[in-house]
Motif scaffolding. Structure first.
Motif, PDB file in Angstrom:
ATOM      1  N   ARG A   1       0.798  -1.222   0.000  1.00  0.00           N
ATOM      2  CA  ARG A   1       0.000   0.000   0.000  1.00  0.00           C
ATOM      3  C   ARG A   1       0.834   1.277   0.000  1.00  0.00           C
ATOM      4  NH1 ARG A   1      -2.181  -3.638   3.249  1.00  0.00           N
ATOM      5  NH2 ARG A   1      -1.290  -2.753   5.129  1.00  0.00           N
ATOM      6  N   SER A   2       2.103   1.190   0.389  1.00  0.00           N
ATOM      7  CA  SER A   2       2.957   2.380   0.480  1.00  0.00           C
ATOM      8  C   SER A   2       4.405   1.981   0.239  1.00  0.00           C
ATOM      9  CB  SER A   2       2.828   3.015   1.874  1.00  0.00           C
ATOM     10  OG  SER A   2       3.366   2.131   2.844  1.00  0.00           O
ATOM     11  N   THR A   3       5.261   2.989   0.056  1.00  0.00           N
ATOM     12  CA  THR A   3       6.685   2.692  -0.124  1.00  0.00           C
ATOM     13  C   THR A   3       7.248   2.044   1.141  1.00  0.00           C
ATOM     14  OG1 THR A   3       7.258   4.949   0.540  1.00  0.00           O
ATOM     15  CG2 THR A   3       7.095   4.520  -1.815  1.00  0.00           C
TER      16      THR A   3
ATOM     17  N   MET B   1       8.413  -5.285   3.273  1.00  0.00           N
ATOM     18  CA  MET B   1       8.201  -6.629   2.721  1.00  0.00           C
ATOM     19  C   MET B   1       9.474  -7.153   2.068  1.00  0.00           C
ATOM     20  SD  MET B   1       4.328  -6.700   1.105  1.00  0.00           S
ATOM     21  CE  MET B   1       4.699  -5.538  -0.195  1.00  0.00           C
ATOM     22  N   ALA B   2      10.160  -6.293   1.321  1.00  0.00           N
ATOM     23  CA  ALA B   2      11.389  -6.700   0.637  1.00  0.00           C
ATOM     24  C   ALA B   2      12.465  -7.098   1.640  1.00  0.00           C
ATOM     25  CB  ALA B   2      11.887  -5.585  -0.267  1.00  0.00           C
TER      26      ALA B   2
ATOM     27  N   GLY C   1      16.146  -1.259  -6.143  1.00  0.00           N
ATOM     28  CA  GLY C   1      15.029  -0.352  -5.966  1.00  0.00           C
ATOM     29  C   GLY C   1      14.613  -0.082  -4.537  1.00  0.00           C
ATOM     30  N   LEU C   2      15.355  -0.580  -3.576  1.00  0.00           N
ATOM     31  CA  LEU C   2      14.966  -0.421  -2.176  1.00  0.00           C
ATOM     32  C   LEU C   2      14.963   1.031  -1.690  1.00  0.00           C
ATOM     33  CD1 LEU C   2      13.949  -2.171   0.097  1.00  0.00           C
ATOM     34  CD2 LEU C   2      16.286  -2.533   0.823  1.00  0.00           C
ATOM     35  N   PRO C   3      15.904   1.882  -2.119  1.00  0.00           N
ATOM     36  CA  PRO C   3      15.888   3.258  -1.611  1.00  0.00           C
ATOM     37  C   PRO C   3      14.589   4.023  -1.878  1.00  0.00           C
ATOM     38  CG  PRO C   3      17.994   2.795  -2.628  1.00  0.00           C
ATOM     39  CD  PRO C   3      17.094   1.622  -2.939  1.00  0.00           C
ATOM     40  N   THR C   4      14.001   3.865  -3.076  1.00  0.00           N
ATOM     41  CA  THR C   4      12.753   4.576  -3.367  1.00  0.00           C
ATOM     42  C   THR C   4      11.530   3.721  -3.069  1.00  0.00           C
ATOM     43  OG1 THR C   4      12.832   3.888  -5.675  1.00  0.00           O
ATOM     44  CG2 THR C   4      13.769   6.051  -5.133  1.00  0.00           C
TER      45      THR C   4
ATOM     46  N   VAL D   1      10.435  -2.708  -6.168  1.00  0.00           N
ATOM     47  CA  VAL D   1      11.602  -3.404  -5.650  1.00  0.00           C
ATOM     48  C   VAL D   1      11.671  -4.773  -6.314  1.00  0.00           C
ATOM     49  CG1 VAL D   1      12.730  -4.362  -3.599  1.00  0.00           C
ATOM     50  CG2 VAL D   1      11.497  -2.192  -3.443  1.00  0.00           C
ATOM     51  N   LEU D   2      12.838  -5.087  -6.845  1.00  0.00           N
ATOM     52  CA  LEU D   2      13.074  -6.379  -7.474  1.00  0.00           C
ATOM     53  C   LEU D   2      13.976  -7.187  -6.554  1.00  0.00           C
ATOM     54  CD1 LEU D   2      13.385  -7.704 -10.772  1.00  0.00           C
ATOM     55  CD2 LEU D   2      15.635  -7.552  -9.727  1.00  0.00           C
TER      56      LEU D   2
END
Length: 114
Positions: free
Chosen positions: A33-35, A41-42, A61-64, A68-69
């Motif tokens: 639902r949010s960054t 979760m990642a 992609g974790l910083p933004t 996230v992959l």
């Protein structure tokens, strides 16, 4: 999948890639639902994979945390914010079968002797 369920991921799907792509056997796509939720979760999923299988994963992609992959070798996980997921629509790109192939028209046959 259990980790994502525990973290209340939304619209979780798994796409089998075995025999269709050499990049992985499965692709998992889910939304947060949010960054903050996507990043959490990642991080938790990476920790769980390390604890359960003894191997580290690659994370992009974790910083933004809009997308996230997580590359866990035989499984690739994409975690999105809903708007970003809708924009990229990876499900459509990676679905094999009716969704993609029904929109493709066969190439015209050519006569090799012509």
């Amino acid at each position: 999948m259990a980790s994502l369920d525990d973290d209340q991921a939304e619209e979780v799907i798994s796409i089998p890639l075995a025999g269709k792509s050499s990049i992985a056997d499965h692709m998992v796509i889910a939304s947060g639902r949010s960054t903050r939720q996507v990043a959490s979760m990642a991080a938790k999923l990476a920790e769980k994979i390390k604890a359960d299988f003894g191997r580290s994963v690659r994370i992009e992609g974790l910083p933004t945390a809009d997308w996230v992959l997580i590359d866990a070798n035989d499984v690739i996980v994409h975690l999105f914010r809903p708007e970003v997921r809708t924009f990229y629509n990876l499900e459509r790109m990676w679905q094999f079968g009716d969704t993609v192939s029904s929109s493709l028209k066969p190439l015209p046959q050519t006569d090799p002797e012509a």
